[in-house]
Design a protein around this motif. Structure first.
Motif, PDB file in Angstrom:
ATOM      1  N   LEU A 103       0.778  -1.461  -0.123  1.00  0.00           N
ATOM      2  CA  LEU A 103      -0.080   0.031  -0.001  1.00  0.00           C
ATOM      3  C   LEU A 103       0.778   1.476  -0.071  1.00  0.00           C
ATOM      4  CD1 LEU A 103      -2.679   1.469   0.078  1.00  0.00           C
ATOM      5  CD2 LEU A 103      -2.305   1.481   2.657  1.00  0.00           C
ATOM      6  N   LEU A 104       1.865   1.225   0.887  1.00  0.00           N
ATOM      7  CA  LEU A 104       2.837   2.368   0.975  1.00  0.00           C
ATOM      8  C   LEU A 104       3.506   2.572  -0.422  1.00  0.00           C
ATOM      9  CD1 LEU A 104       4.073   2.155   4.435  1.00  0.00           C
ATOM     10  CD2 LEU A 104       2.379   3.798   3.603  1.00  0.00           C
ATOM     11  N   ALA A 105       3.923   1.404  -1.167  1.00  0.00           N
ATOM     12  CA  ALA A 105       4.451   1.729  -2.304  1.00  0.00           C
ATOM     13  C   ALA A 105       3.578   2.365  -3.310  1.00  0.00           C
ATOM     14  CB  ALA A 105       5.003   0.262  -2.798  1.00  0.00           C
ATOM     15  N   ALA A 106       2.211   1.789  -3.296  1.00  0.00           N
ATOM     16  CA  ALA A 106       1.271   2.278  -4.057  1.00  0.00           C
ATOM     17  C   ALA A 106       1.063   3.879  -4.097  1.00  0.00           C
ATOM     18  CB  ALA A 106       0.273   1.570  -4.015  1.00  0.00           C
ATOM     19  N   CYS A 107       1.211   4.174  -2.474  1.00  0.00           N
ATOM     20  CA  CYS A 107       1.060   5.782  -2.283  1.00  0.00           C
ATOM     21  C   CYS A 107       2.160   6.409  -2.988  1.00  0.00           C
ATOM     22  CB  CYS A 107       0.879   5.862  -1.024  1.00  0.00           C
ATOM     23  SG  CYS A 107      -0.838   5.369  -0.331  1.00  0.00           S
ATOM     24  N   GLY A 147      -9.740   0.639  25.262  1.00  0.00           N
ATOM     25  CA  GLY A 147      -8.503   1.315  24.661  1.00  0.00           C
ATOM     26  C   GLY A 147      -8.871   2.781  24.344  1.00  0.00           C
ATOM     27  N   PRO A 148      -7.758   3.467  23.816  1.00  0.00           N
ATOM     28  CA  PRO A 148      -7.968   4.620  23.491  1.00  0.00           C
ATOM     29  C   PRO A 148      -9.152   5.172  22.810  1.00  0.00           C
ATOM     30  CG  PRO A 148      -5.749   3.543  22.623  1.00  0.00           C
ATOM     31  CD  PRO A 148      -6.705   2.553  23.248  1.00  0.00           C
ATOM     32  N   PRO A 149      -9.340   6.184  22.434  1.00  0.00           N
ATOM     33  CA  PRO A 149     -10.346   6.776  21.517  1.00  0.00           C
ATOM     34  C   PRO A 149      -9.816   6.375  20.213  1.00  0.00           C
ATOM     35  CG  PRO A 149     -10.041   8.543  23.171  1.00  0.00           C
ATOM     36  CD  PRO A 149      -9.034   7.522  23.573  1.00  0.00           C
ATOM     37  N   ALA A 150     -11.222   6.207  19.398  1.00  0.00           N
ATOM     38  CA  ALA A 150     -10.862   5.810  17.903  1.00  0.00           C
ATOM     39  C   ALA A 150      -9.914   6.683  17.387  1.00  0.00           C
ATOM     40  CB  ALA A 150     -12.112   5.815  17.325  1.00  0.00           C
ATOM     41  N   GLY A 151      -8.969   5.922  16.590  1.00  0.00           N
ATOM     42  CA  GLY A 151      -8.044   6.859  15.769  1.00  0.00           C
ATOM     43  C   GLY A 151      -6.913   7.389  16.809  1.00  0.00           C
ATOM     44  N   GLU A 152      -6.758   7.225  17.829  1.00  0.00           N
ATOM     45  CA  GLU A 152      -5.766   7.753  18.768  1.00  0.00           C
ATOM     46  C   GLU A 152      -4.765   6.676  19.236  1.00  0.00           C
ATOM     47  OE1 GLU A 152      -7.267  10.639  21.646  1.00  0.00           O
ATOM     48  OE2 GLU A 152      -8.536  11.750  20.107  1.00  0.00           O
ATOM     49  N   SER A 153      -4.997   5.464  19.071  1.00  0.00           N
ATOM     50  CA  SER A 153      -3.917   4.592  19.395  1.00  0.00           C
ATOM     51  C   SER A 153      -2.834   4.886  18.704  1.00  0.00           C
ATOM     52  CB  SER A 153      -4.543   3.247  18.955  1.00  0.00           C
ATOM     53  OG  SER A 153      -4.164   2.775  17.567  1.00  0.00           O
ATOM     54  N   PRO A 154      -1.552   4.243  19.458  1.00  0.00           N
ATOM     55  CA  PRO A 154      -0.365   4.782  18.748  1.00  0.00           C
ATOM     56  C   PRO A 154      -0.213   4.026  17.421  1.00  0.00           C
ATOM     57  CG  PRO A 154       0.067   4.133  21.188  1.00  0.00           C
ATOM     58  CD  PRO A 154      -1.447   3.766  21.032  1.00  0.00           C
ATOM     59  N   ALA A 155      -0.621   2.791  17.328  1.00  0.00           N
ATOM     60  CA  ALA A 155      -0.392   2.021  16.188  1.00  0.00           C
ATOM     61  C   ALA A 155      -1.402   2.780  14.987  1.00  0.00           C
ATOM     62  CB  ALA A 155      -1.343   0.618  16.201  1.00  0.00           C
ATOM     63  N   ASP A 156      -2.576   3.292  15.192  1.00  0.00           N
ATOM     64  CA  ASP A 156      -3.256   3.919  14.343  1.00  0.00           C
ATOM     65  C   ASP A 156      -2.378   5.103  14.060  1.00  0.00           C
ATOM     66  OD1 ASP A 156      -5.373   2.454  13.920  1.00  0.00           O
ATOM     67  OD2 ASP A 156      -6.628   3.395  15.644  1.00  0.00           O
ATOM     68  N   ARG A 157      -1.892   6.005  14.760  1.00  0.00           N
ATOM     69  CA  ARG A 157      -1.038   7.398  14.608  1.00  0.00           C
ATOM     70  C   ARG A 157       0.001   7.046  13.546  1.00  0.00           C
ATOM     71  NH1 ARG A 157      -2.211   8.575  19.978  1.00  0.00           N
ATOM     72  NH2 ARG A 157      -0.125   7.797  20.539  1.00  0.00           N
ATOM     73  N   ARG A 158       0.727   5.880  13.879  1.00  0.00           N
ATOM     74  CA  ARG A 158       1.904   5.337  13.079  1.00  0.00           C
ATOM     75  C   ARG A 158       1.297   5.162  11.473  1.00  0.00           C
ATOM     76  NH1 ARG A 158       3.270   2.504  17.580  1.00  0.00           N
ATOM     77  NH2 ARG A 158       2.240   0.693  17.142  1.00  0.00           N
ATOM     78  N   PHE A 159       0.205   4.373  11.502  1.00  0.00           N
ATOM     79  CA  PHE A 159      -0.364   3.996  10.321  1.00  0.00           C
ATOM     80  C   PHE A 159      -0.556   5.182   9.366  1.00  0.00           C
ATOM     81  CE2 PHE A 159      -4.067   3.281   7.802  1.00  0.00           C
ATOM     82  CZ  PHE A 159      -3.726   2.414   6.635  1.00  0.00           C
ATOM     83  N   LEU A 160      -1.302   6.355  10.043  1.00  0.00           N
ATOM     84  CA  LEU A 160      -1.565   7.388   9.514  1.00  0.00           C
ATOM     85  C   LEU A 160      -0.354   8.168   8.976  1.00  0.00           C
ATOM     86  CD1 LEU A 160      -4.810   8.283  11.239  1.00  0.00           C
ATOM     87  CD2 LEU A 160      -4.828   7.557   9.091  1.00  0.00           C
ATOM     88  N   GLU A 161       0.718   8.478   9.946  1.00  0.00           N
ATOM     89  CA  GLU A 161       2.027   8.939   9.748  1.00  0.00           C
ATOM     90  C   GLU A 161       2.766   8.339   8.623  1.00  0.00           C
ATOM     91  OE1 GLU A 161       4.276   8.919  13.317  1.00  0.00           O
ATOM     92  OE2 GLU A 161       2.709  10.333  14.164  1.00  0.00           O
ATOM     93  N   ARG A 162       2.765   7.000   8.463  1.00  0.00           N
ATOM     94  CA  ARG A 162       3.356   6.332   7.335  1.00  0.00           C
ATOM     95  C   ARG A 162       2.904   6.549   6.185  1.00  0.00           C
ATOM     96  NH1 ARG A 162       4.880   0.318   8.843  1.00  0.00           N
ATOM     97  NH2 ARG A 162       6.185   0.442   6.906  1.00  0.00           N
ATOM     98  N   LEU A 163       1.479   6.701   6.228  1.00  0.00           N
ATOM     99  CA  LEU A 163       0.590   6.725   5.087  1.00  0.00           C
ATOM    100  C   LEU A 163       0.846   7.982   4.307  1.00  0.00           C
ATOM    101  CD1 LEU A 163      -1.531   5.498   2.994  1.00  0.00           C
ATOM    102  CD2 LEU A 163      -3.132   6.756   4.425  1.00  0.00           C
ATOM    103  N   GLY A 164       0.699   9.146   5.109  1.00  0.00           N
ATOM    104  CA  GLY A 164       0.995  10.745   4.877  1.00  0.00           C
ATOM    105  C   GLY A 164       2.446  10.778   4.372  1.00  0.00           C
ATOM    106  N   GLY A 165       3.500  10.102   5.033  1.00  0.00           N
ATOM    107  CA  GLY A 165       4.880  10.175   4.343  1.00  0.00           C
ATOM    108  C   GLY A 165       4.816   9.585   2.966  1.00  0.00           C
ATOM    109  N   ALA A 166       4.261   8.399   2.798  1.00  0.00           N
ATOM    110  CA  ALA A 166       4.132   7.928   1.502  1.00  0.00           C
ATOM    111  C   ALA A 166       3.485   8.790   0.432  1.00  0.00           C
ATOM    112  CB  ALA A 166       3.674   6.459   1.498  1.00  0.00           C
ATOM    113  N   LEU A 167       2.489   9.695   0.898  1.00  0.00           N
ATOM    114  CA  LEU A 167       1.821  10.380   0.021  1.00  0.00           C
ATOM    115  C   LEU A 167       2.275  11.636  -0.247  1.00  0.00           C
ATOM    116  CD1 LEU A 167      -1.906   9.557   1.269  1.00  0.00           C
ATOM    117  CD2 LEU A 167      -1.131   9.164  -1.019  1.00  0.00           C
ATOM    118  N   GLY A 168       3.348  11.901   0.484  1.00  0.00           N
ATOM    119  CA  GLY A 168       4.473  13.119   0.413  1.00  0.00           C
ATOM    120  C   GLY A 168       3.801  14.270   1.155  1.00  0.00           C
ATOM    121  N   LEU A 169       2.929  14.011   2.194  1.00  0.00           N
ATOM    122  CA  LEU A 169       2.358  15.008   3.003  1.00  0.00           C
ATOM    123  C   LEU A 169       3.147  15.453   4.186  1.00  0.00           C
ATOM    124  CD1 LEU A 169      -1.506  13.634   2.842  1.00  0.00           C
ATOM    125  CD2 LEU A 169      -0.479  15.585   1.422  1.00  0.00           C
ATOM    126  N   ARG A 170       4.145  14.713   4.554  1.00  0.00           N
ATOM    127  CA  ARG A 170       4.871  14.847   5.763  1.00  0.00           C
ATOM    128  C   ARG A 170       6.305  15.164   5.263  1.00  0.00           C
ATOM    129  NH1 ARG A 170       0.575  14.114   7.679  1.00  0.00           N
ATOM    130  NH2 ARG A 170      -0.271  12.746   9.071  1.00  0.00           N
TER     131      ARG A 170
END
Length: 170
Positions: A103-107, A147-170
């Motif tokens: 997925l990250l390669a496709a992004c 667990g933590p509120p939706a979308g706020e788990s460390p794993a979700d944050r890492r997923f979104l950060e990696r996705l944003g990086g692959a999309l060139g947003l970070r």
């Protein structure tokens, strides 16, 4: 701005038929139109530190994809229209259930295509829209899930950060 056949401008100043698709090869267009569905599938998938999201996540993803129809970007609106046309009115997750690395390669590939071919504003809008699709799916944790509120788990944050990086947003 383009005009209708009758000579009047289209409603709300938008083009009646976006010309954005003509600049992409078939493979590039497939990449751009498949990516949102792949993101929904990946964002909804459980993983280490990420909860099982279920139907709520799928619905949030479909809603986020459909929200692209209101974007002020010819490219995003054209992608959404293609998704709906291809799937006869309902976007559905892709059959290519790939891992996060794919997925990250496709992004990254989509970001390269957009850098080469898209208007900078359309490129930014598309990449932000894809990121927003993932964020809405990550926030869609079923009620009562511990667990933590939706979308706020460390794993979700890492997923979104990696996705944003692959999309060139970070």
């Amino acid at each position: 701005m383009s005009h209708s056949l009758a000579g009047e401008p289209p409603s709300a100043g938008r083009r009646t038929a976006p010309l954005t698709t003509a600049v992409y090869s078939a493979a590039e267009w497939d990449l751009l139109t498949d990516l949102p569905g792949r993101v929904v599938v990946a964002a909804a998938a459980p993983g280490p530190g990420r909860p099982r999201r279920g139907v709520a996540a799928g619905l949030a993803g479909l809603d986020a994809v459909a929200a692209g129809r209101a974007f002020d970007s010819d490219l995003v609106r054209a992608v959404v229209a293609a998704i709906y046309a291809r799937h006869d009115g309902a976007p559905e997750p892709t059959d290519r259930l790939t891992d996060l690395v794919d997925l990250l390669a496709a992004c990254r590939a989509a970001a390269r295509v957009l850098r080469r071919r898209a208007d900078p504003a359309d490129s930014a809008a598309y990449r932000q829209w894809v990121q927003s699709v993932a964020a809405r799916v990550c926030r869609a944790t079923p009620v009562g899930t511990p667990g933590p509120p939706a979308g706020e788990s460390p794993a979700d944050r890492r997923f979104l950060e990696r996705l944003g990086g692959a999309l060139g947003l970070r």
